[in-house]
Write an enzyme that holds these catalytic residues in place. Structure first.
Site, PDB file in Angstrom:
ATOM      1  N   PHE A 123       0.852  -1.192   0.000  1.00 44.20           N
ATOM      2  CA  PHE A 123       0.000   0.000   0.000  1.00 44.20           C
ATOM      3  C   PHE A 123       0.894   1.251   0.000  1.00 44.20           C
ATOM      4  CE2 PHE A 123      -2.818   3.186   1.769  1.00 44.20           C
ATOM      5  CZ  PHE A 123      -4.050   2.864   1.212  1.00 44.20           C
ATOM      6  N   TYR A 210     -11.791   1.861   9.534  1.00 42.71           N
ATOM      7  CA  TYR A 210     -12.910   2.404   8.756  1.00 42.71           C
ATOM      8  C   TYR A 210     -13.270   1.523   7.556  1.00 42.71           C
ATOM      9  CZ  TYR A 210      -8.822   4.327   6.325  1.00 42.71           C
ATOM     10  OH  TYR A 210      -7.606   4.476   5.712  1.00 42.71           O
ATOM     11  N   ARG A 360     -11.937  -3.874  -7.918  1.00 43.11           N
ATOM     12  CA  ARG A 360     -12.023  -4.630  -6.667  1.00 43.11           C
ATOM     13  C   ARG A 360     -13.472  -4.711  -6.218  1.00 43.11           C
ATOM     14  NH1 ARG A 360      -8.141  -2.135  -2.201  1.00 43.11           N
ATOM     15  NH2 ARG A 360      -9.668  -0.468  -2.460  1.00 43.11           N
TER      16      ARG A 360
HETATM   17  C1  LIG Z   1      -6.411   1.567   3.998  1.00 43.73           C
HETATM   18  C2  LIG Z   1      -4.994   1.229   4.247  1.00 43.73           C
HETATM   19  C3  LIG Z   1      -4.130   2.159   4.856  1.00 43.73           C
HETATM   20  C4  LIG Z   1      -4.643   3.520   5.239  1.00 43.73           C
HETATM   21  O1  LIG Z   1      -3.752   4.331   5.942  1.00 43.73           O
HETATM   22  P1  LIG Z   1      -4.298   5.654   6.650  1.00 43.73           P
HETATM   23  O2  LIG Z   1      -3.088   6.269   7.229  1.00 43.73           O
HETATM   24  O3  LIG Z   1      -5.297   5.251   7.683  1.00 43.73           O
HETATM   25  O4  LIG Z   1      -4.911   6.509   5.598  1.00 43.73           O
HETATM   26  C5  LIG Z   1      -2.820   1.768   5.088  1.00 43.73           C
HETATM   27  N1  LIG Z   1      -2.371   0.540   4.717  1.00 43.73           N
HETATM   28  C6  LIG Z   1      -3.177  -0.381   4.130  1.00 43.73           C
HETATM   29  C7  LIG Z   1      -2.664  -1.722   3.754  1.00 43.73           C
HETATM   30  C8  LIG Z   1      -4.506  -0.056   3.862  1.00 43.73           C
HETATM   31  O5  LIG Z   1      -5.317  -0.958   3.266  1.00 43.73           O
END
Ligand SMILES: *Cc1c(COP(=O)(O)O)cnc(C)c1O
Length: 400
Positions: A123, A210, A360
């Site tokens: 990510f 969330y 997805r």
């Molecule tokens: C959704 C997601 C995030 C989100 O990070 P935030 O700092 O809360 O915006 C991070 N890593 C992964 C793998 C995710 O799926």
């Protein structure tokens, strides 16, 4: 061919079906298959936010006497209900991004040499944060093309990877990290609330609330530090909420005991109250049942796409075996962007698109029905068969 009646039968025998009534479905004609990006709010979650506002109005600053406990208390509930961790190992706070930053710096204090390794497919925020931390600490930063290559970095100081890959939905084994000398930070954002997790086998983890947990946009994330490591790790953000005796307002920082030392500033109370209420649902349903239904839903989607969508040029990018998947599936198609837009604008189906060519489909077990999967994929098939997606505006957008 699979008849819709088969989906109806699966719904009729689904022990978790009644949990859908705990959600207000604002637009029943619309099929929401993006709960892995932003989960729906449960009625109790909505009520908890409203009650939090009432408390704020009525009790004002006095309410902090109760609120102050929330990061730890809700963390303990997350640990017990969803994460398979022990009391005192999890706190709910900040975003995944900030929590990763804190744990990465803390981990590198303990590995005085060696590169930082992240999967190239990780990510984006994880890659960016780890790259920045590596640069700040003068470490090499390695983007590993695969899991085996990540763990082949024998001298690695820190490895960061997701338990469920946010694009393909691939579920990894927490045990893969057990014989490395690197510290491993697991990102369980796409796993929590969809699969059973035994975090006791991990040293460090972060995740968000969330998505499957449905705690609301910007609800606090969480971090996990194995009990035995806690006293050895220090946060790089020495905030007053992580201070040993916060209200002594002492002259210098001394870390609190336990995971609470990783708190930074004032917690987002309304989000924590929402998360607490969302966890009630998961506690009542039981994570094992939720994970089992989640597998059945993705299995049904995989079966339908093999017979309906493969002939239309879709390719499954998710693992074929249900035990190796999280709660969503990914389909690759060269027109994925236009198909996603057409599904939203003309099919009343909400999927999710990831560049360059991934569609997805997320299926949170708490409120997704088997008929939703059947109807959603049937609409997708019709749309591509008739070429209707070719007529949509394919201009790029800021949020995809
Ligand atoms: C959704 C997601 C995030 C989100 O990070 P935030 O700092 O809360 O915006 C991070 N890593 C992964 C793998 C995710 O799926």
């Amino acid at each position: 061919m699979t008849a819709r009646a088969e989906a109806e039968l699966m719904d009729a025998t689904d022990a978790l079906a009644h949990f859908r009534d705990r959600f207000t479905i604002a637009d029943p004609e619309r099929i929401y298959l993006d709960g892995n990006s932003l989960g729906r709010p449960g009625r109790a979650t909505e009520a908890a936010i409203a009650a939090g506002v009432d408390t704020w109005r009525v009790r004002g600053v006095e309410a902090w006497a109760d609120w102050i406990e929330l990061p730890r208390r809700v963390g303990d509930r997350l640990a017990a209900v969803c994460l398979g961790a022990r009391p005192g190992e999890v706190v709910a706070c900040d975003s995944v991004t900030v929590n990763l930053y804190k744990l990465a710096h803390a981990a590198l204090d303990h590995r005085d040499h060696g590169p930082v390794v992240v999967l190239a497919s990780e990510f984006p925020t994880d890659r960016y944060v780890l790259e920045g931390v590596a640069r700040a600490r003068g470490r090499d930063f390695i983007r590993a093309p695969s899991l085996s290559e990540a763990f082949a970095q024998r001298d690695a100081a820190l490895i960061c990877l997701s338990l469920v890959d946010y694009r393909t939905g691939e579920l990894r084994d927490l045990a893969v990290g057990s014989d490395t000398s690197a510290l491993v930070i697991w990102d369980v954002s796409h796993a929590v609330g969809a699969v059973e997790i035994g975090l006791s086998r991990a040293d460090l983890a972060v995740g968000c609330t969330y998505k499957y947990l449905g705690a609301g946009p910007g609800a606090p994330a969480f971090l996990y530090v194995r009990s035995e490591l806690q006293e050895h790790l220090r946060t790089p953000i020495q905030g007053w909420f992580g201070q040993h005796d916060q209200f002594a307002m002492g002259s210098s920082y001394e870390p609190a005991e336990g995971t609470e030392r990783f708190l930074a500033g004032t917690p987002a109370i309304l989000g924590l109250l929402a998360l607490d209420a969302s966890l009630d649902l998961f506690e009542e349903a039981g994570m094992a049942s939720v994970a089992q239904k989640s597998q059945a839903l993705t299995e049904f989607a995989v079966r339908l796409s093999a017979s309906w969508l493969a002939p239309l040029g879709f390719q499954l990018a998710s693992p074929l075996r249900a035990e190796e998947r999280g709660g969503h599936i990914a389909l690759v198609h060269r027109d994925a962007w236009r198909i996603a837009r057409a599904l939203i604008e003309r099919g009343a189906v909400i999927p999710d698109f990831r560049r360059p060519d991934i569609l997805r489909l997320g299926m949170p077990a708490m409120y997704t029905r088997f008929v939703d999967v059947w109807d959603g994929l049937a609409r997708l098939r019709t749309l591509v068969t008739t070429g209707e997606h070719l007529g949509v505006d394919d201009a790029p957008r800021r949020v995809t």
